[in-house]
Each structure stands twice: as structure tokens, then as C-alpha cells.
Design an enzyme around this catalytic site. Structure first.
Site, PDB file in Angstrom:
ATOM      1  N   CYS A  58       9.801  99.831  20.117  1.00 36.64           N
ATOM      2  CA  CYS A  58       9.650  99.524  21.541  1.00 36.64           C
ATOM      3  C   CYS A  58      10.105 100.729  22.381  1.00 36.64           C
ATOM      4  O   CYS A  58      11.143 101.330  22.105  1.00 36.64           O
ATOM      5  CB  CYS A  58      10.469  98.290  21.908  1.00 36.64           C
ATOM      6  SG  CYS A  58      10.254  97.811  23.632  1.00 36.64           S
ATOM      7  N   CYS A  62      16.795  98.948  26.104  1.00 35.65           N
ATOM      8  CA  CYS A  62      17.763  97.834  26.201  1.00 35.65           C
ATOM      9  C   CYS A  62      18.885  98.051  25.171  1.00 35.65           C
ATOM     10  O   CYS A  62      18.621  98.094  23.957  1.00 35.65           O
ATOM     11  CB  CYS A  62      17.061  96.505  25.962  1.00 35.65           C
ATOM     12  SG  CYS A  62      15.536  96.345  26.927  1.00 35.65           S
ATOM     13  N   CYS A  65      19.371  96.041  21.849  1.00 40.02           N
ATOM     14  CA  CYS A  65      18.204  95.607  21.059  1.00 40.02           C
ATOM     15  C   CYS A  65      17.961  96.409  19.784  1.00 40.02           C
ATOM     16  O   CYS A  65      17.917  97.649  19.796  1.00 40.02           O
ATOM     17  CB  CYS A  65      16.954  95.650  21.934  1.00 40.02           C
ATOM     18  SG  CYS A  65      15.539  94.882  21.114  1.00 40.02           S
ATOM     19  N   CYS A 102       7.870  79.876  19.565  1.00 42.61           N
ATOM     20  CA  CYS A 102       8.026  80.998  20.501  1.00 42.61           C
ATOM     21  C   CYS A 102       7.716  82.308  19.790  1.00 42.61           C
ATOM     22  O   CYS A 102       8.330  82.610  18.762  1.00 42.61           O
ATOM     23  CB  CYS A 102       9.461  81.072  21.017  1.00 42.61           C
ATOM     24  SG  CYS A 102      10.057  79.534  21.693  1.00 42.61           S
ATOM     25  N   CYS A 133       5.194  79.185  23.365  1.00 44.43           N
ATOM     26  CA  CYS A 133       5.939  80.057  24.273  1.00 44.43           C
ATOM     27  C   CYS A 133       5.733  81.484  23.786  1.00 44.43           C
ATOM     28  O   CYS A 133       5.687  81.712  22.573  1.00 44.43           O
ATOM     29  CB  CYS A 133       7.426  79.693  24.216  1.00 44.43           C
ATOM     30  SG  CYS A 133       8.489  80.832  25.152  1.00 44.43           S
ATOM     31  N   CYS A 193      10.884  80.264  31.220  1.00 47.58           N
ATOM     32  CA  CYS A 193      12.066  80.317  30.371  1.00 47.58           C
ATOM     33  C   CYS A 193      12.756  81.634  30.713  1.00 47.58           C
ATOM     34  O   CYS A 193      12.199  82.700  30.469  1.00 47.58           O
ATOM     35  CB  CYS A 193      11.647  80.277  28.899  1.00 47.58           C
ATOM     36  SG  CYS A 193      13.027  80.543  27.767  1.00 47.58           S
ATOM     37  N   ARG A 265      19.617  76.617  26.745  1.00 47.63           N
ATOM     38  CA  ARG A 265      19.519  76.836  25.295  1.00 47.63           C
ATOM     39  C   ARG A 265      20.709  77.623  24.759  1.00 47.63           C
ATOM     40  O   ARG A 265      21.021  78.709  25.247  1.00 47.63           O
ATOM     41  CB  ARG A 265      18.221  77.566  24.938  1.00 47.63           C
ATOM     42  CG  ARG A 265      18.078  77.776  23.413  1.00 47.63           C
ATOM     43  CD  ARG A 265      16.723  78.302  22.973  1.00 47.63           C
ATOM     44  NE  ARG A 265      15.668  77.446  23.453  1.00 47.63           N
ATOM     45  CZ  ARG A 265      14.689  77.843  24.253  1.00 47.63           C
ATOM     46  NH1 ARG A 265      14.623  79.089  24.647  1.00 47.63           N
ATOM     47  NH2 ARG A 265      13.766  77.003  24.654  1.00 47.63           N
TER      48      ARG A 265
END
Ligand code: SAM
Ligand code: DTB
Ligand code: SF4
Length: 346
Positions: A58, A62, A65, A102, A133, A193, A265
Site C-alpha cells: 500500500c 499509516c 499498518c 467484510c 461490507c 462503518c 464493535r
């Protein structure tokens, strides 16, 4: 302050949120549980399963991550999964009792061609009879409309933390970019979400401000994932000191009080929580989990352990309205509990 917290509010101040954090633990949890019972069956927990449909490499930075190309982690990059693998995974998740599937992709944003491939996956998941999702990064309004037209139930896009702490964690896209994507998703009628991560070294003020940012959205997200940072070796946050467990439970309780009709959640990080801590989180108002031995790349508790936890606590999985259940012999679902996807959280 509204003491019953019955009507969803969108005008929270950080001081009000902080005052909730600072309540004596028993008072905070009692109030959170009271609010929880006004809106939900206190013993029903919604169950989702995650699948990483495109892993690693990616371009974003972040700091938490495992999938950022900028950090040396153990994650191997993978191309977009074939449709059949997604179908197999969704069928297995359904057989284990999950009602929502998801799918996450390590993208800054999808191209239109990539989106088309994901739309095929959404159709497969819907055909299997699960809620779908996806979390694909930033979306344009047109892309959100295409996902809605494909029948997508939820889009996950986290604000991650407070606007103040955000630049310490991510520099390649801004907090406002996240709000723009959330607005596209909301405005075209997909359930939202959105939540974030705690335990990244942020202060309690930041946790309060993070929840204020979520609760002051024009409508509360239907689903609010509260992730405990999974400290991934090789990422800048790998050595962050562990968050004090009661502070995590408090965060769940404050989320429940500020967003009374949302599903909160208990998300990443459960492998670092014992059953007692998870039970406190359910008491504080968490009513959704990810089930399955893997999150996107990180470990999650084994299905057996979650089954045992639900049994011990007398919790049953929640079955959404109109949901077509798996056959009784391969489902762990003992009871039917209905809730409606509409009306929205508030
Ligand atoms: N690439 C897309 C994006 O960032 O929007 C979708 C996938 S991304 C992995 C989804 C969310 O997972 C992140 O926003 C973050 O809140 C959460 N997450 C990622 N890594 C995590 C970690 N190590 N610990 C806890 N939560 C994490
Ligand atoms: C969310 O808030 N948590 C999930 C989901 N949305 C996509 C992801 C958690 C990821 C945990 C770290 C990993 O598996 O790499
Ligand atoms: Fe990429 Fe999402 Fe990971 Fe950020 S959280 S590095 S955008 S996969």
C-alpha cells in the site's frame, strides 16, 4: 447534560466526552449498560468475518499498518483474490455463524477497474446470503453510487483517531479526506462503518476528541469499530506501550453513551484481551465482533474460543432482519434475534 442519553446528539463537546471518561468506573459502566439496554438486546452480539482481498504494497504511510509498502513487515504482498476464493471464504464464514462478510483492500483508493472486480465479489457475497461490507480506501461519489447499486450494505472507512493526533499517525492523506469519503458513502445510502484505533500513544483528550468527531457526524455511523492497536513488528508503532485495559473499556463505554443506537464493535486486538476484559467490553456496550482466526493480516481469537466465550456469557449471535440462515447443522447460531438495518443509528 442529557442524563438518559436516549436521543442521539450531534453537538458533543470534548469537555463533555472527557467528563464521561472521568466518571468513576462503576458509574460509567452502569450508565453505558443502561443506555445499551434502551436500544439493544444486551445479550446479542453481531458477528462479522474479515477477508483481505488485496494484501500489502500500500502506498500510504499509516504508522500502525502491516500493509504499508514503507515498512519492513512480515506481510507478503498478494494480488486481488480470485472470485472463487472469496466465495469459499464467505461460505465458510457463514457456516461458522458470521452474518456479515467484510472485505478489505490495501489501497489508497480503488481505480474504476478495481472497483468493478470488487463489485463482482459483493454480488457473490450477497448471493451466498450474507451482508456485504468493503473497505477500499477513499471513494468518489460516483464510486460510492456504484457500490450502492451493487447492493453493498456497509462501507468501512475509519477516521482512526482525533483530528489533533492524526498527523502523528498518517501524513499521506488528511483527516478531511476521510470525512469526504464518509459523506459520499452516507449520502448515497450505504450504511456507514467508521471508528478507529486506541493505544497508539494518544492521550485521553485525543480519545475524547476522536469520539466527538464520530458522534458529531450528521448521522452516527451504524457501526463503530473500536480497534486496540495490534503492534506490528516493523511499523513505527511497534514499540508503543500497551494501553491500560480499563482505559480501553472506558473508551467502549463512552462510545456507547455518545452513539447510543450504533453497533460498537470490539474490533482488532482481542488476542491481547483475556475473556474477562472482553466481558467488560460487552457490559460497557460493545455488541459486535470480528470472528475468524485472521483479521486482515493479524491474528484473531480461534472460533472455538469465541464460541466458548459466548456460551460462558450467555451471549447469542444477532441475526439481521431478512437474513437467510446457514443450514442448522453447520451454523453455531442457536437463537434468532431480529434487528432492522433501517432506521439508521441517528
Ligand atoms: N486501506 C483501506 C483504508 O485504510 O481505508 C482499508 C483497510 S485498513 C487496514 C482498515 C482499518 O484497519 C484502518 O483504518 C485501521 O483503523 C485498522 N487497522 C489497520 N491496522 C491496524 C492495526 N495494526 N491495529 C488496529 N487496527 C488496525
Ligand atoms: C476495522 O476497524 N478493523 C478491521 C476492519 N475495520 C477492516 C481491520 C483490523 C486490522 C487489524 C490489523 C491487521 O489485520 O492487519
Ligand atoms: Fe494502506 Fe489502509 Fe494500511 Fe493505511 S491502513 S497503509 S491505507 S492498507
Amino acid at each position: 447534560m442529557n442524563t438518559t442519553m436516549d436521543t442521539p446528539r450531534h453537538d458533543w463537546t470534548r469537555e463533555e466526552a472527557l467528563a464521561l471518561f472521568e466518571l468513576p468506573f462503576n458509574d460509567l459502566l452502569f450508565r453505558a449498560q443502561q443506555t445499551h439496554r434502551q436500544h439493544f438486546d444486551p445479550n446479542a452480539v453481531q458477528v462479522s468475518t474479515l477477508l483481505s482481498i488485496k494484501t500489502g504494497a500500500c502506498p500510504e504511510d499509516c504508522a500502525y499498518c502491516s500493509q504499508s509498502a514503507r515498512y519492513e513487515t512480515e506481510v507478503e504482498r498478494e494480488r486481488l483474490l480470485p472470485l472463487e476464493e472469496v466465495a469459499r471464504s464467505a461460505r465458510a464464514a457463514k457456516a461458522e455463524g458470521a452474518t456479515r462478510f467484510c472485505m478489505g483492500a490495501a489501497w489508497r483508493n480503488p481505480t474504476d477497474t478495481q472497483l468493478e472486480r470488487v463489485i463482482e465479489m459483493i454480488r457473490v457475497v450477497k448471493d451466498i446470503g450474507m451482508e456485504a461490507c468493503v473497505t477500499l480506501g477513499m471513494l468518489t461519489r460516483t464510486q460510492a453510487e456504484r457500490l450502492r447499486d451493487a447492493g453493498l450494505d456497509y462501507y468501512n472507512h475509519n477516521i482512526d483517531t482525533s483530528p489533533e493526533f492524526y498527523p502523528e499517525v498518517i501524513t499521506t492523506r488528511g483527516f478531511e479526506d476521510r470525512l469526504d469519503t464518509l459523506a459520499h458513502v452516507r449520502e448515497c445510502g450505504i450504511h456507514v462503518c467508521s471508528g478507529g484505533i486506541v493505544g497508539m500513544g494518544e492521550s485521553r483528550d485525543d480519545r475524547a476528541s476522536f469520539l466527538v468527531s464520530l458522534a458529531n457526524l450528521p448521522r452516527h455511523p451504524e457501526s463503530v469499530p473500536i480497534n486496540l492497536l495490534v503492534r506490528i513488528p516493523g511499523t513505527p508503532l511497534s514499540d508503543t506501550p500497551a494501553l491500560e485495559p480499563f482505559e480501553f473499556i472506558r473508551t467502549v463505554a463512552v462510545a456507547r453513551l455518545m452513539m447510543p443506537r450504533s453497533h460498537v464493535r470490539l474490533s482488532a486486538g482481542r488476542t491481547d484481551m483475556n475473556p474477562q476484559m472482553q466481558a467488560w467490553c460487552f457490559f460497557a456496550g460493545a455488541n459486535s465482533i470480528f470472528q475468524g482466526e485472521r483479521l486482515l493480516t493479524a491474528a484473531n481469537p480461534q472460533a472455538d474460543a469465541d464460541r466458548a466465550l459466548f456460551d460462558t456469557l450467555g451471549i447469542h449471535p444477532l441475526i439481521p432482519d431478512g437474513y437467510s440462515e446457514a443450514t442448522p447443522e453447520d451454523s453455531l447460531l442457536p437463537r434468532k434475534v431480529h434487528f432492522s438495518l433501517t432506521p439508521s443509528a441517528g
